[in-house]
Design an enzyme around this catalytic site. Sequence first.
Site, PDB file in Angstrom:
ATOM      1  N   TYR A 143      13.294   0.257   4.669  1.00  0.00           N
ATOM      2  CA  TYR A 143      12.151  -0.180   5.594  1.00  0.00           C
ATOM      3  C   TYR A 143      11.382  -1.481   4.909  1.00  0.00           C
ATOM      4  CZ  TYR A 143       8.472  -1.156   8.821  1.00  0.00           C
ATOM      5  OH  TYR A 143       7.382  -1.742   9.659  1.00  0.00           O
ATOM      6  N   ASP A 238      12.053  -5.267  -2.959  1.00  0.00           N
ATOM      7  CA  ASP A 238      11.011  -4.891  -1.828  1.00  0.00           C
ATOM      8  C   ASP A 238      10.209  -3.783  -2.699  1.00  0.00           C
ATOM      9  OD1 ASP A 238       9.183  -4.276  -0.135  1.00  0.00           O
ATOM     10  OD2 ASP A 238      10.416  -4.126   1.551  1.00  0.00           O
ATOM     11  N   LYS A 266       0.782  -3.418  -0.084  1.00  0.00           N
ATOM     12  CA  LYS A 266      -0.160  -1.937  -0.279  1.00  0.00           C
ATOM     13  C   LYS A 266      -0.998  -1.926  -1.351  1.00  0.00           C
ATOM     14  CE  LYS A 266       3.111   0.297   2.754  1.00  0.00           C
ATOM     15  NZ  LYS A 266       4.545   0.188   3.116  1.00  0.00           N
TER      16      LYS A 266
HETATM   17  C1  LIG Z   1       5.204  -0.851   4.335  1.00  0.00           C
HETATM   18  C2  LIG Z   1       6.339  -1.462   3.886  1.00  0.00           C
HETATM   19  C3  LIG Z   1       6.637  -2.751   4.221  1.00  0.00           C
HETATM   20  C4  LIG Z   1       5.780  -3.575   5.229  1.00  0.00           C
HETATM   21  O1  LIG Z   1       4.253  -3.809   4.766  1.00  0.00           O
HETATM   22  P1  LIG Z   1       3.336  -3.988   6.059  1.00  0.00           P
HETATM   23  O2  LIG Z   1       2.188  -4.369   5.435  1.00  0.00           O
HETATM   24  O3  LIG Z   1       3.221  -2.812   6.843  1.00  0.00           O
HETATM   25  O4  LIG Z   1       3.792  -5.033   6.887  1.00  0.00           O
HETATM   26  C5  LIG Z   1       7.609  -3.546   3.457  1.00  0.00           C
HETATM   27  N1  LIG Z   1       8.435  -2.712   2.972  1.00  0.00           N
HETATM   28  C6  LIG Z   1       8.202  -1.601   2.373  1.00  0.00           C
HETATM   29  C7  LIG Z   1       9.086  -1.040   1.373  1.00  0.00           C
HETATM   30  C8  LIG Z   1       7.164  -0.982   2.874  1.00  0.00           C
HETATM   31  O5  LIG Z   1       6.966   0.276   2.438  1.00  0.00           O
END
Ligand SMILES: *Cc1c(COP(=O)(O)O)cnc(C)c1O
Length: 429
Positions: A143, A238, A266
């Site tokens: 994701y 990511d 995050k």
């Molecule tokens: C949470 C998440 C996102 C998206 O971040 P948001 O701040 O919710 O848009 C992207 N990549 C990973 C791996 C994530 O866990």
Amino acid sequence: MKDHSDRLFHQAQNLIPGGVNSPVRAWRAMGMTPRFIARAQGAHIVDVDGNVLVDFIGSWGPMIVGHAHPQVVEALCQAAAQGTSYGAPTPREVELAELLVEAVPGVEMIRLVNSGTEATMTALRLARAATGRAKIIKFDGGYHGHADTLLVQAGSGVVTQGIPGSPGVPPAIAELTLSLPYNDLEAVQQAVDRHGDDIAAIIVEPVAGNMGVVPPKPKFLPGLRQVCHRHGIVLIFDEVITGFRVAWGGAQERYGVIPDLTCLGKVIGGGLPVGAYGGRRDLMEQMAPVGPVYQAGTLSGNPLAVAAGLATLKILAQPGTYENLEAKGQFLEAGILELSRQTGLPLCINRVGSMFTLFFTPGPVTDLAGAQLSDTGRFQRFFQEMLAQGVYPPPSQFEAWFLSLAHSTADLEQARAAMNKAFIKIMRA
Ligand SMILES: *Cc1c(COP(=O)(O)O)cnc(C)c1O
């Protein structure tokens, strides 16, 4: 007692789709209605009916130093008193950028945005611009936020709801995304053999966290690095979850593999809305206003978000942080494995430092297909039982649990005792 939560949820469902501003919060996969939260402190979260819960969600990753940490609160109050947004550069943005560049091995330049979604979306735009190619490779169960290109075989709420992608993403866009099994280098090699000259980027969670936690096999990340080198493909890690979570310098430090671009989010916002993308200088200098690739943001580098992020990272920078988080993770993992043996409940625990998932399957779980062998009925019963005992796990089999510096031994022992009861109930059912 959940009268106040139930009343609010009833009201919210009339006003907000599903009553929530992000789908997994609705607890649909748990067959329950969600608790509304009044406040939180350290590792404890308190709902509007006054129930105190040991929190293992940590806002889905950001709250690594615990909720309402005094230093973060102090930094926020000071920043707020000086004005909350100017639409102009500020000294603390430079300080945060310098810290991120020093900490994360692959990051030579960085830009702040407002969410992880924005970070991944822009990293892909940059990769496409730099290569002049359109296709991208991602992995099943990965994701990366909700940009159109990335909602193909996605994890997190998408897999929890059991849908392959999302209506509203035009097929012409979805077709540009190849989704392959995680940890499967051979599949990557085959896809690159077939489409190599069209592939702009490979985007990967270096430790998958959105199909539940799935660590990379030893050869997976180095293999991706090699394939990308050989075919002029931009490798994007990511690290929105793993950055400052699995090590100070993220998964790229922990596994010693350096991507071309890195997405963060995050933890670096300390609980405020932040994302960032960074990487090789020659790539980053293609962004406007230096280069032609456009990206902007009214609130990007927001003073409050930057203050909370900096305060959080300064706490994490103290010696012993990651050893401490590792020790907490190990303690809980060992306890769970022992309970699994004692009760005979087959489980697979995947853990990297302070992030982990217990899958209700014997495992091993190395990809989405493996994660989906989990008994989600058992997970649902487990969740309900844990909650009844004052412990708040993520409301889905396919999400990570997050530990923070604020979790005490007593908190972990409470979780273990709750699991013991839950496992016994599940085995009797
Ligand atoms: C949470 C998440 C996102 C998206 O971040 P948001 O701040 O919710 O848009 C992207 N990549 C990973 C791996 C994530 O866990």
